[in-house]
Design an enzyme around this catalytic site. Structure first.
Site, PDB file in Angstrom:
ATOM      1  N   HIS A  39     -71.116 -14.358  22.329  1.00 35.97           N
ATOM      2  CA  HIS A  39     -72.108 -13.427  21.801  1.00 35.97           C
ATOM      3  C   HIS A  39     -73.502 -13.887  22.209  1.00 35.97           C
ATOM      4  O   HIS A  39     -73.825 -15.067  22.109  1.00 35.97           O
ATOM      5  CB  HIS A  39     -72.025 -13.360  20.275  1.00 35.97           C
ATOM      6  CG  HIS A  39     -72.979 -12.344  19.705  1.00 35.97           C
ATOM      7  ND1 HIS A  39     -72.630 -11.023  19.573  1.00 35.97           N
ATOM      8  CD2 HIS A  39     -74.255 -12.442  19.296  1.00 35.97           C
ATOM      9  CE1 HIS A  39     -73.666 -10.352  19.091  1.00 35.97           C
ATOM     10  NE2 HIS A  39     -74.670 -11.185  18.913  1.00 35.97           N
ATOM     11  N   ASP A  76     -72.021  -3.676   8.250  1.00 37.73           N
ATOM     12  CA  ASP A  76     -73.052  -4.149   9.182  1.00 37.73           C
ATOM     13  C   ASP A  76     -73.665  -2.985   9.942  1.00 37.73           C
ATOM     14  O   ASP A  76     -74.874  -2.945  10.159  1.00 37.73           O
ATOM     15  CB  ASP A  76     -72.468  -5.165  10.167  1.00 37.73           C
ATOM     16  CG  ASP A  76     -73.522  -5.546  11.207  1.00 37.73           C
ATOM     17  OD1 ASP A  76     -74.553  -6.103  10.794  1.00 37.73           O
ATOM     18  OD2 ASP A  76     -73.354  -5.235  12.391  1.00 37.73           O
ATOM     19  N   ARG A  92     -82.006  -1.764   8.787  1.00 40.43           N
ATOM     20  CA  ARG A  92     -82.938  -2.855   9.121  1.00 40.43           C
ATOM     21  C   ARG A  92     -83.815  -2.462  10.305  1.00 40.43           C
ATOM     22  O   ARG A  92     -84.997  -2.782  10.359  1.00 40.43           O
ATOM     23  CB  ARG A  92     -82.153  -4.125   9.447  1.00 40.43           C
ATOM     24  CG  ARG A  92     -81.549  -4.771   8.211  1.00 40.43           C
ATOM     25  CD  ARG A  92     -80.520  -5.825   8.593  1.00 40.43           C
ATOM     26  NE  ARG A  92     -81.046  -6.851   9.448  1.00 40.43           N
ATOM     27  CZ  ARG A  92     -80.342  -7.494  10.379  1.00 40.43           C
ATOM     28  NH1 ARG A  92     -79.070  -7.224  10.556  1.00 40.43           N
ATOM     29  NH2 ARG A  92     -80.904  -8.423  11.119  1.00 40.43           N
ATOM     30  N   SER A 101     -74.993 -10.619  10.003  1.00 39.73           N
ATOM     31  CA  SER A 101     -74.661  -9.453  10.829  1.00 39.73           C
ATOM     32  C   SER A 101     -73.788  -9.869  12.020  1.00 39.73           C
ATOM     33  O   SER A 101     -72.711  -9.316  12.259  1.00 39.73           O
ATOM     34  CB  SER A 101     -75.964  -8.818  11.322  1.00 39.73           C
ATOM     35  OG  SER A 101     -75.734  -7.937  12.381  1.00 39.73           O
ATOM     36  N   LYS A 131     -69.229  -9.581  12.436  1.00 42.31           N
ATOM     37  CA  LYS A 131     -68.533  -8.916  13.539  1.00 42.31           C
ATOM     38  C   LYS A 131     -67.654  -9.900  14.311  1.00 42.31           C
ATOM     39  O   LYS A 131     -66.568  -9.554  14.765  1.00 42.31           O
ATOM     40  CB  LYS A 131     -69.546  -8.264  14.483  1.00 42.31           C
ATOM     41  CG  LYS A 131     -70.163  -7.013  13.854  1.00 42.31           C
ATOM     42  CD  LYS A 131     -71.237  -6.404  14.703  1.00 42.31           C
ATOM     43  CE  LYS A 131     -72.464  -7.251  14.784  1.00 42.31           C
ATOM     44  NZ  LYS A 131     -73.728  -6.594  14.987  1.00 42.31           N
TER      45      LYS A 131
HETATM   46  N1  URA Z   1     -77.524  -8.660  16.745  1.00 47.88           N
HETATM   47  C1  URA Z   1     -76.745  -8.255  15.720  1.00 47.88           C
HETATM   48  O1  URA Z   1     -75.594  -7.898  15.922  1.00 47.88           O
HETATM   49  N2  URA Z   1     -77.257  -8.294  14.477  1.00 47.88           N
HETATM   50  C2  URA Z   1     -78.509  -8.674  14.216  1.00 47.88           C
HETATM   51  O2  URA Z   1     -78.906  -8.678  13.068  1.00 47.88           O
HETATM   52  C3  URA Z   1     -79.316  -9.076  15.289  1.00 47.88           C
HETATM   53  C4  URA Z   1     -78.783  -9.070  16.544  1.00 47.88           C
END
Ligand code: URA
Length: 438
Positions: free
Chosen positions: A82, A161, A168, A183, A187
């Site tokens: 990620h 999320d 957000r 967040s 995932k």
């Molecule tokens: N990427 C995400 O998936 N969530 C965030 O809060 C910031 C970057």
């Protein structure tokens, strides 16, 4: 329980209980808590923060708000990567085929681009025929057959999320360390992999502007991963300037392929190999030195490029466009941006350059915007390079000529030329593991 009381408690700096956090996420996901109350809560978190325990519970509650991906029926070590998002960041297209070619299984969900940052799904979809929004069955089938698949984020995974992130985004509460950690990790936990490498970008054009904040975010995410039984590490990498020389969807595929041929730019090659080596290490393919060598050899042998071709073909894409990326085509309108004075490039603000690429059509201004797959920027110079007056600094490309002037203006605002060479910054600042920061 009342959302009002939860907001007051957080506004006053209190720590929420497990019961309060779980109740809030469940009721919000079900639509029983209105966005205006959740917005107030998010702003309270922005200013008051969250304890590590609150962040871990929030992450778990968000992860449990929907389904999870069960990869247990798929053999091999499942690995995931990620990036917190950058400009010109095409490392997923390089790292995942390297590790898949080394025998790891990659079942990766990626995002679409928004604002100045690009998304892997959009990059992949610039390849004709390529489908990066696979059904769950098709996704797992491609993973089983080729050992690697990349698809868009499934809406059934961590729906809390999805809702929270959209809120957000419009309430100026994205850049809060506990909210970002929860967040991202919610995932990652539901995506089912055993090993995770995080690329936490630091500098202009990222959520975390300082190395200290980036390390803090990385430490929180690593702690959440370890707590949930994952093998996980993070690299803190520089995003003060774009990664590589090409920004834009098809342009990034082209540069990724060149890198997989061993002919990529040094910065992109170095970050990609470091992330791949870290993932191979987590997957127990050897000690760190063995894994660095394995990643490099896999790239040099062409095996990683063949893996990317196999994945693209399994997802309906034209593999010849990966072998010969010039077939992806070039945008019909081009404008060269020339240096207005001579000297050294002292700044190349990646956020501004990302916005210039977006204005050309390479990114989305709003979630509904259409992407121009051929639009983008080819840099001829980067920070630290010397430049003569009138020399080309970059070429802007688009399918819509009317976009060129605004993009050029934004690009020029993002670049500074001075008389002294700037101090060189590291490409990789630190590695964060469960043992600490190195
Ligand atoms: N990427 C995400 O998936 N969530 C965030 O809060 C910031 C970057």
């Amino acid at each position: 329980m009342r959302m009002y009381d939860i907001i007051i408690k957080k506004r006053g700096g209190g720590a929420l209980s497990e019961e309060e956090l779980r109740w809030m996420i469940t009721r919000y996901t079900e639509g029983d808590i209105p966005d205006y109350q959740m917005s107030a809560f998010l702003m309270a978190v922005y200013f008051q923060g969250m304890t590590d325990e609150e962040t871990a519970i929030l992450t778990d509650a968000m992860a449990r708000s929907g389904e999870s991906l069960d990869l247990s029926g798929i053999p091999g070590v499942k690995v995931d990567k990620h990036s917190t998002g950058g400009v010109g960041d095409k490392t997923t297209l390089i790292v995942t085929p390297i590790v898949a070619a080394c025998g790891c299984t990659v079942a990766k969900m990626s995002g679409r681009g928004l604002g100045h940052t690009g998304g892997t799904v959009d990059k992949l979809e610039s390849i004709p025929g390529m489908c990066a929004s696979l059904s769950r069955d098709k996704f797992l089938d491609v993973v089983r057959r080729t050992g690697i698949a990349v698809t868009g984020q499934s809406p059934d995974l961590a729906p809390a999320d999805k809702k929270l992130y959209a809120l957000r985004d419009v309430t100026a509460t994205v850049d809060s360390i506990p909210l970002i950690a929860a967040s991202i990790m919610s995932k990652k936990l539901v995506a089912g992999s055993d090993c995770i490498v995080l690329d936490v970008k630091t500098g202009s054009g990222t959520f975390m502007k300082t190395v200290e904040d980036s390390v803090c975010l990385a430490e929180k995410m690593v702690a959440i991963g370890v707590h949930n039984g994952k093998k996980i590490a993070a690299l803190i990498t520089n995003m003060d300037i774009p990664l590589g020389y090409q920004i834009g969807n098809a342009l990034e595929v082209e540069e990724a392929v060149r890198t997989l041929r061993g002919q990529g730019p040094d910065d992109l090659t170095e970050v990609s190999l470091a992330l791949a080596a870290q993932l191979l290490f987590l997957a127990e393919k050897g000690d760190m030195d063995d894994c660095r060598k394995l990643a490099r050899d896999t790239l040099d042998s062409g095996a990683a490029l063949e893996k990317l071709v196999a994945m693209v073909e399994a997802q309906g894409g034209d593999g010849t466009c990966v072998r010969h990326p010039e077939k992806l085509g070039r945008a019909p309108f081009a404008m060269e941006v020339k240096a207005e004075t001579g000297g050294y490039i002292t700044k190349m603000d990646s956020a501004g350059i990302g916005i210039a690429a977006m204005l050309l059509g390479a990114g989305r201004e709003t979630k509904e915007s259409e992407i121009d797959p051929l639009a983008g920027i080819i840099l001829s110079k980067k920070t630290g390079d010397s430049v003569k007056k009138g020399e080309t600094v970059a070429t802007l490309l688009t399918s819509d000529e009317a976009r060129l002037d605004a993009a050029k203006e934004r690009f020029l605002e993002s670049v500074a030329i001075g008389q002294a060479a700037p101090e060189k910054k590291p490409l990789i600042y630190a590695r964060v593991t469960e043992r600490g920061v190195e």
